[in-house]
Design a protein around this motif. Sequence first.
Motif, PDB file in Angstrom:
ATOM      1  N   TYR A 161       8.851 -24.729  14.498  1.00 26.63           N
ATOM      2  CA  TYR A 161       7.468 -24.567  14.958  1.00 26.63           C
ATOM      3  C   TYR A 161       6.639 -23.660  14.054  1.00 26.63           C
ATOM      4  CZ  TYR A 161       9.578 -26.905  18.873  1.00 26.63           C
ATOM      5  OH  TYR A 161      10.259 -27.826  19.639  1.00 26.63           O
ATOM      6  N   ASP A 183       8.179 -15.534  13.965  1.00 27.32           N
ATOM      7  CA  ASP A 183       7.640 -16.559  13.060  1.00 27.32           C
ATOM      8  C   ASP A 183       6.116 -16.502  13.069  1.00 27.32           C
ATOM      9  OD1 ASP A 183       6.352 -18.581  14.895  1.00 27.32           O
ATOM     10  OD2 ASP A 183       8.382 -18.706  15.712  1.00 27.32           O
ATOM     11  N   LEU A 218      16.256 -24.048  24.577  1.00 30.81           N
ATOM     12  CA  LEU A 218      16.078 -22.749  25.237  1.00 30.81           C
ATOM     13  C   LEU A 218      16.789 -22.683  26.589  1.00 30.81           C
ATOM     14  CD1 LEU A 218      12.408 -21.727  24.340  1.00 30.81           C
ATOM     15  CD2 LEU A 218      14.547 -20.876  23.385  1.00 30.81           C
TER      16      LEU A 218
HETATM   17  P1  ADP Z   1      12.948 -28.191  21.723  1.00 32.68           P
HETATM   18  O1  ADP Z   1      14.214 -28.918  21.500  1.00 32.68           O
HETATM   19  O2  ADP Z   1      11.812 -29.083  22.107  1.00 32.68           O
HETATM   20  O3  ADP Z   1      12.584 -27.292  20.592  1.00 32.68           O
HETATM   21  P2  ADP Z   1      13.433 -25.779  23.314  1.00 32.68           P
HETATM   22  O4  ADP Z   1      13.992 -25.699  24.692  1.00 32.68           O
HETATM   23  O5  ADP Z   1      14.209 -25.136  22.226  1.00 32.68           O
HETATM   24  O6  ADP Z   1      13.205 -27.326  23.047  1.00 32.68           O
HETATM   25  O7  ADP Z   1      11.972 -25.168  23.332  1.00 32.68           O
HETATM   26  C1  ADP Z   1      11.082 -25.559  24.375  1.00 32.68           C
HETATM   27  C2  ADP Z   1       9.660 -25.609  23.847  1.00 32.68           C
HETATM   28  O8  ADP Z   1       9.203 -24.286  23.585  1.00 32.68           O
HETATM   29  C3  ADP Z   1       9.527 -26.342  22.528  1.00 32.68           C
HETATM   30  O9  ADP Z   1       9.387 -27.733  22.717  1.00 32.68           O
HETATM   31  C4  ADP Z   1       8.260 -25.712  21.958  1.00 32.68           C
HETATM   32  O10 ADP Z   1       7.135 -26.344  22.516  1.00 32.68           O
HETATM   33  C5  ADP Z   1       8.307 -24.282  22.480  1.00 32.68           C
HETATM   34  N1  ADP Z   1       8.830 -23.326  21.472  1.00 32.68           N
HETATM   35  C6  ADP Z   1      10.078 -22.813  21.392  1.00 32.68           C
HETATM   36  N2  ADP Z   1      10.195 -21.946  20.373  1.00 32.68           N
HETATM   37  C7  ADP Z   1       8.972 -21.896  19.780  1.00 32.68           C
HETATM   38  C8  ADP Z   1       8.423 -21.174  18.662  1.00 32.68           C
HETATM   39  N3  ADP Z   1       9.164 -20.320  17.943  1.00 32.68           N
HETATM   40  N4  ADP Z   1       7.126 -21.380  18.372  1.00 32.68           N
HETATM   41  C9  ADP Z   1       6.352 -22.228  19.095  1.00 32.68           C
HETATM   42  N5  ADP Z   1       6.801 -22.948  20.150  1.00 32.68           N
HETATM   43  C10 ADP Z   1       8.104 -22.780  20.492  1.00 32.68           C
END
Ligand code: ADP
Length: 260
Positions: A161, A183, A218
Motif C-alpha cells: 500500500y 510507510d 490482518l
Molecule cells: P489484504 O490482503 O487486503 O492486504 P489485510 O487484512 O492485510 O488484507 O488488510 C486489510 C486492509 O487494510 C487492506 O485491504 C488495506 O485496505 C488496509 N491496509 C492494511 N495495511 C495497510 C497499509 N500499510 N496502508 C494502507 N492500507 C492498509
Amino acid sequence: YEKVDKAETGKDELAEIGRTFNGMMEALETNYRKQEQFVSNASHELKTPLTVIESYAKLLLRRGFTNEQVATEALGAIVNESRRMNDLIIQMLELAKNKEDTSLSLKEIDLSLLLESTASQMRQAYNRTVELHGGSSLFIQSDEQKLKQLLFILLDNARKYSEDKIIITAAKEEKSITVSIHDFGEGIAQDQIPHLFDRFYRVNQDRNRKTGGAGLGLAIARELSEKLQIHINVQSKLGSGTCFTLLIPYNLEGGKEGGR
Ligand code: ADP
C-alpha cells in the motif's frame, strides 16, 4: 447434561445456572453466526477468481487454437487467478490452524536480528528500501516463527500500500520493546481503522483487486498477536502513510506454555 434437581438446589442457584446457560447459548449462537459469515465470504472470494478462470478457459477453447495472442492472454489470466485462489486457500488454512494451535515454541530471540532478516527478505524480494533503526541485542522470549510471520504480514502490507521506503524502528521500553513499521503510502481513513483486523475486511475492494489481497492478512496478524501477547496500535493519515506499532513483551505471561 445433568438434570438440575429442584429439591436440592436453591432459587438463587437455579437462577445462576439459568444465566450461565443463557450466556453459553448466546456465545454459541454468535460463534455460529460468525462461522456462517466466514463460509459465505470465503465462498464469494473463491467464486470470483473461478468465474474469471472459467470465462478465459472458454475463450481459449473458442479462439485460442487459431489466435496466439488470445491464447497468451487467456493463459496468463488463468495462471494469475489460480495463484490468487491458492494464496487465499493458504490464508484460510492459516486462520483455521491458528485457531486450533495454541502451542507456543518459546525461546530467547534477538529481535534486532529477526528484524534485520525480515527486512532483508523484503529488500531482496521486492527491491524496496527498508530502513531499520534501533538498538542491537534486543533480547526477548517469544515464538520466533509466529513473530516473524506477524512482522512479515505488516511489512508486506506496507509494501503493497505504498511505493516509497519503509522504516522500521525498534526501541526498548520498560515492559516491552516497541517496534513500528512506518510507510508513506496511501494511508487509511480514521473510521476504517477499527475494522482493519476483521476477516475479509478491505478498505477499498476495487483498489485492492490490484494487490490481490482478500482481507485476511490482518485477521491472521490479530490471532498471532493475541498468542504472542503483543499489543498493536495503528496510526494513519490518508495520503501520508501508516504506522503499525507493536508492543512486544520481554517475556510472555504464563511461563513456558505461554498463552493467556
Ligand atoms: P489484504 O490482503 O487486503 O492486504 P489485510 O487484512 O492485510 O488484507 O488488510 C486489510 C486492509 O487494510 C487492506 O485491504 C488495506 O485496505 C488496509 N491496509 C492494511 N495495511 C495497510 C497499509 N500499510 N496502508 C494502507 N492500507 C492498509
